[in-house]
Design a protein around this motif. Structure first.
Motif, PDB file in Angstrom:
ATOM      1  N   SER A  56       1.011  -0.954  -0.238  1.00  0.00           N
ATOM      2  CA  SER A  56       0.082   0.330  -0.146  1.00  0.00           C
ATOM      3  C   SER A  56       0.770   1.481  -0.553  1.00  0.00           C
ATOM      4  N   PHE A  57       0.266   2.106  -0.204  1.00  0.00           N
ATOM      5  CA  PHE A  57       1.053   3.620   0.134  1.00  0.00           C
ATOM      6  C   PHE A  57       0.641   4.288   1.148  1.00  0.00           C
ATOM      7  N   THR A  58       1.831   5.227   1.735  1.00  0.00           N
ATOM      8  CA  THR A  58       1.697   6.445   2.449  1.00  0.00           C
ATOM      9  C   THR A  58       0.950   7.104   2.426  1.00  0.00           C
ATOM     10  N   HIS A  59      -0.056   7.435   3.152  1.00  0.00           N
ATOM     11  CA  HIS A  59      -1.499   8.074   3.146  1.00  0.00           C
ATOM     12  C   HIS A  59      -2.307   7.429   2.680  1.00  0.00           C
ATOM     13  N   GLY A  60      -1.796   6.167   2.716  1.00  0.00           N
ATOM     14  CA  GLY A  60      -3.604   5.554   2.090  1.00  0.00           C
ATOM     15  C   GLY A  60      -4.217   5.273   2.870  1.00  0.00           C
ATOM     16  N   PHE A  61      -6.012   5.680   2.810  1.00  0.00           N
ATOM     17  CA  PHE A  61      -6.891   5.011   3.533  1.00  0.00           C
ATOM     18  C   PHE A  61      -7.602   3.889   2.391  1.00  0.00           C
ATOM     19  N   HIS A  62      -7.881   2.624   3.263  1.00  0.00           N
ATOM     20  CA  HIS A  62      -8.783   1.823   2.506  1.00  0.00           C
ATOM     21  C   HIS A  62      -9.951   1.153   3.373  1.00  0.00           C
ATOM     22  N   GLY A  63      -9.959   1.692   4.562  1.00  0.00           N
ATOM     23  CA  GLY A  63     -11.197   0.561   5.319  1.00  0.00           C
ATOM     24  C   GLY A  63     -10.674   1.155   6.997  1.00  0.00           C
ATOM     25  N   SER A  71      -1.574  -6.830  16.325  1.00  0.00           N
ATOM     26  CA  SER A  71      -0.324  -6.022  14.618  1.00  0.00           C
ATOM     27  C   SER A  71      -0.671  -6.404  13.537  1.00  0.00           C
ATOM     28  N   LEU A  72      -0.724  -5.619  12.742  1.00  0.00           N
ATOM     29  CA  LEU A  72      -1.334  -5.334  11.559  1.00  0.00           C
ATOM     30  C   LEU A  72      -0.063  -5.782  10.464  1.00  0.00           C
ATOM     31  N   HIS A  73      -0.472  -6.889   9.858  1.00  0.00           N
ATOM     32  CA  HIS A  73       0.947  -7.148   9.389  1.00  0.00           C
ATOM     33  C   HIS A  73      -0.042  -7.298   8.062  1.00  0.00           C
ATOM     34  N   ASN A  74       1.737  -8.364   6.561  1.00  0.00           N
ATOM     35  CA  ASN A  74       1.083  -8.182   5.587  1.00  0.00           C
ATOM     36  C   ASN A  74       1.196  -7.175   4.859  1.00  0.00           C
ATOM     37  N   THR A  75       1.883  -6.237   5.576  1.00  0.00           N
ATOM     38  CA  THR A  75       1.321  -4.961   4.533  1.00  0.00           C
ATOM     39  C   THR A  75       2.854  -4.852   5.045  1.00  0.00           C
ATOM     40  N   ALA A  76       3.371  -3.694   2.880  1.00  0.00           N
ATOM     41  CA  ALA A  76       4.173  -2.817   3.051  1.00  0.00           C
ATOM     42  C   ALA A  76       4.281  -1.641   2.914  1.00  0.00           C
ATOM     43  N   PHE A  77       5.048  -0.269   3.005  1.00  0.00           N
ATOM     44  CA  PHE A  77       4.378   0.446   3.035  1.00  0.00           C
ATOM     45  C   PHE A  77       5.598   1.210   1.999  1.00  0.00           C
ATOM     46  N   MET A  78       4.996   1.880   0.084  1.00  0.00           N
ATOM     47  CA  MET A  78       5.377   2.937  -0.543  1.00  0.00           C
ATOM     48  C   MET A  78       5.667   3.693  -0.566  1.00  0.00           C
ATOM     49  N   PRO A  79       6.626   5.002  -0.630  1.00  0.00           N
ATOM     50  CA  PRO A  79       6.127   6.746  -1.010  1.00  0.00           C
ATOM     51  C   PRO A  79       5.106   6.838  -2.320  1.00  0.00           C
ATOM     52  N   PHE A  80       3.584   7.066  -2.045  1.00  0.00           N
ATOM     53  CA  PHE A  80       3.340   7.833  -3.055  1.00  0.00           C
ATOM     54  C   PHE A  80       3.613   8.778  -3.728  1.00  0.00           C
ATOM     55  N   ASP A  81       2.982   9.081  -4.655  1.00  0.00           N
ATOM     56  CA  ASP A  81       3.851   9.663  -6.096  1.00  0.00           C
ATOM     57  C   ASP A  81       4.179  11.243  -5.243  1.00  0.00           C
ATOM     58  N   GLY A  82       4.890  11.878  -5.128  1.00  0.00           N
ATOM     59  CA  GLY A  82       5.073  13.630  -4.615  1.00  0.00           C
ATOM     60  C   GLY A  82       5.450  13.210  -3.349  1.00  0.00           C
ATOM     61  N   TYR A  83       5.573  11.966  -2.610  1.00  0.00           N
ATOM     62  CA  TYR A  83       5.505  11.983  -1.188  1.00  0.00           C
ATOM     63  C   TYR A  83       7.402  12.346  -0.293  1.00  0.00           C
ATOM     64  N   ILE A  84       7.886  12.653  -1.689  1.00  0.00           N
ATOM     65  CA  ILE A  84       9.193  12.393  -1.098  1.00  0.00           C
ATOM     66  C   ILE A  84       9.242  14.205  -1.727  1.00  0.00           C
ATOM     67  N   GLY A  85       8.673  14.678  -1.970  1.00  0.00           N
ATOM     68  CA  GLY A  85       9.052  16.239  -3.058  1.00  0.00           C
ATOM     69  C   GLY A  85       8.705  15.433  -4.760  1.00  0.00           C
ATOM     70  N   PRO A  86       9.124  16.684  -4.534  1.00  0.00           N
ATOM     71  CA  PRO A  86       8.616  16.871  -6.901  1.00  0.00           C
ATOM     72  C   PRO A  86       9.574  15.672  -7.500  1.00  0.00           C
ATOM     73  N   ASP A  87      10.465  15.793  -7.323  1.00  0.00           N
ATOM     74  CA  ASP A  87      12.187  15.578  -7.902  1.00  0.00           C
ATOM     75  C   ASP A  87      12.145  14.261  -8.211  1.00  0.00           C
ATOM     76  N   VAL A  88      11.872  13.358  -6.698  1.00  0.00           N
ATOM     77  CA  VAL A  88      12.045  11.560  -6.217  1.00  0.00           C
ATOM     78  C   VAL A  88      10.827  11.190  -7.128  1.00  0.00           C
TER      79      VAL A  88
END
Length: 432
Positions: free
Chosen positions: A133-140, A161-178
């Motif tokens: 899933s992605f940073t700042h994501g909401f799914h329920g 504990s909330l398992h079996n998920t890895a979070f990746m940075p969403f578009d623009g999360y680390i800045g517009p140039d990343v």
């Protein structure tokens, strides 16, 4: 306004009544009326559930006609006339014109039910447990959906504990140039990155609860390519920003992608009636009969209004063109607020009729503006990790005069809050 019974009997978990502390008793179109007779313009739309407004007359007429025939109301997953007509309409109005081929799974009654089913299915199909899933994501907020939700407030309430998920940075999360897709790809390529190969990736093209964060079309297309390259299913969560919210019925249409699984809910019924749906590519339909269930997955009243909404609003391009026209009105107004109050450090982001006035420089301003706007007769909420975004979410059917009036109330509230904050700053400076 006497809210004593709510304070005394309802759980502390209640949320929106704290932001809107009145008792509403009528609603029509884009106007809510409280028990004292005061009217409020609605820029909230049931958190995106009422894209066609409150008590839409076209949908209400169809619903009353159906009830008067003693049509089936509760049907589990039995075959009913209402369900048949909904599926026929969904195929005719949406799938065939877009050359989309999906199997429909009715999961009702809410969006999190659709997400749970999508995640469970993806894991069955791929035989892997991890999901990205992605940073700042909401799914329920139910178990599996909560595990792929990033917001700390919701995650802390899980109790497990909330398992079996890895979070990746969403578009623009680390800045517009990343390029966050390149980062994700590197993690997948490196056998020592610590990232277990996911069964699926779940993404919102516009993160509503996360702060109206908008993924670029390029980013979305690159994400699909990455899923194909590494044998991951692509799940698009279109629960809040689908059903026309961004202009087209599906939020991802302009990107030209073909998700493996799509989740829909909120405005799907068109009338605020509980309904959720999973669209899955036919080859992914590995369910055994009854393997995933739910008592209220056959809300026939919702099927009736959903079919009517599709027929009434999506048989041609007129409605989506109107939504895009209204988008320009909102966007221009918000940009004008940004330029009119440069000292506040506002910015604007959004797509279609989900737009955000972003208060990054002073996050607490968003809630103060929302509160002031409510006092003037506008229902509007905030979103984002620090509630730093004033989220504009009017009905797609809102009349121009009501839309303009709501925007005027936002501008007035911004001016009043900034004036109050300016006075406070002067007092503090003098005291120092």
């Amino acid at each position: 306004m006497d809210l004593e019974i709510f304070d005394r009997m309802e759980s502390e978990v209640r949320g929106y009544v704290r932001s809107f502390p009145v008792i509403f008793n009528q609603a029509k179109g884009s106007v809510l009326t409280d028990e004292s007779g005061k009217e409020y313009i609605d820029f909230f739309s049931g958190a995106g559930t009422l894209n066609y407004g409150h008590n839409n007359p076209i949908l209400k007429k169809k619903l009353i006609e159906y009830l008067n025939t003693d049509g089936v109301v509760h049907g589990l997953d039995m075959a009913t006339s209402a369900k048949k007509y909904f599926m026929e309409t969904f195929e005719r109005v949406l799938l065939k014109p877009r050359k989309m081929n999906y199997t429909l799974q009715f999961t009702g009654p809410t969006g999190t039910n659709a997400v749970e089913a999508a995640l469970k299915l993806a894991r069955q199909v791929k035989g892997r447990s991890n999901v990205v899933s992605f940073t700042h994501g909401f799914h329920g907020v139910s178990g599996g959906s909560l595990a792929v939700t990033a917001n700390e407030k919701f995650r802390d309430a899980a109790g497990v504990s909330l398992h079996n998920t890895a979070f990746m940075p969403f578009d623009g999360y680390i800045g517009p140039d990343v390029d966050t897709i390149a980062y994700f790809e590197r993690m997948l390529e490196d056998p020592s990155s610590g990232l277990d190969l996911p069964a699926a990736v779940i993404v919102e093209t516009v993160q509503g609860e996360g702060g109206v964060n908008v993924a670029s079309w390029r980013w979305i297309r690159e994400l699909e390519k990455l899923c194909r390259k590494f044998d991951m299913l692509l799940i698009v969560d279109d629960i809040q920003v689908g059903c026309g919210r961004t202009g087209s019925f599906f939020s991802f249409e302009a990107a030209g992608i073909k998700p493996d699984i799509i989740t829909l809910s909120k405005s799907l019924s068109g009338f605020g009636l509980p309904m959720s749906l999973v669209l899955l590519k036919p080859e992914l339909d590995v369910w055994k009969p009854g393997q995933h269930s739910g008592t209220f997955r056959g809300n026939n009243l919702a099927f009736v209004t959903a079919a009517q909404a599709l027929d009434s609003y999506w048989s041609d391009d007129q409605f989506q063109n109107e939504t895009r026209r209204k988008e320009r009105i909102v966007r221009d107004w918000l940009e004008n607020i940004v330029h009119s109050f440069p000292e506040a450090g506002f910015s604007v982001r959004g797509r279609g009729l989900i737009q955000g006035l972003v208060c990054d420089a002073t996050p607490e301003l968003a809630n103060k503006i929302a509160k002031q706007a409510f006092a003037h007769g506008l229902v509007i909420e905030t979103s984002g990790a620090q509630d730093e975004v004033l989220k504009i979410l009017p009905a797609l059917t809102i009349e121009d005069a009501q839309l303009t009036r709501g925007l005027e109330l936002i501008e007035r509230s911004v001016a009043e809050v900034l004036k109050q904050e300016g006075k406070k700053s002067k007092v503090l400076k003098f005291g120092a």
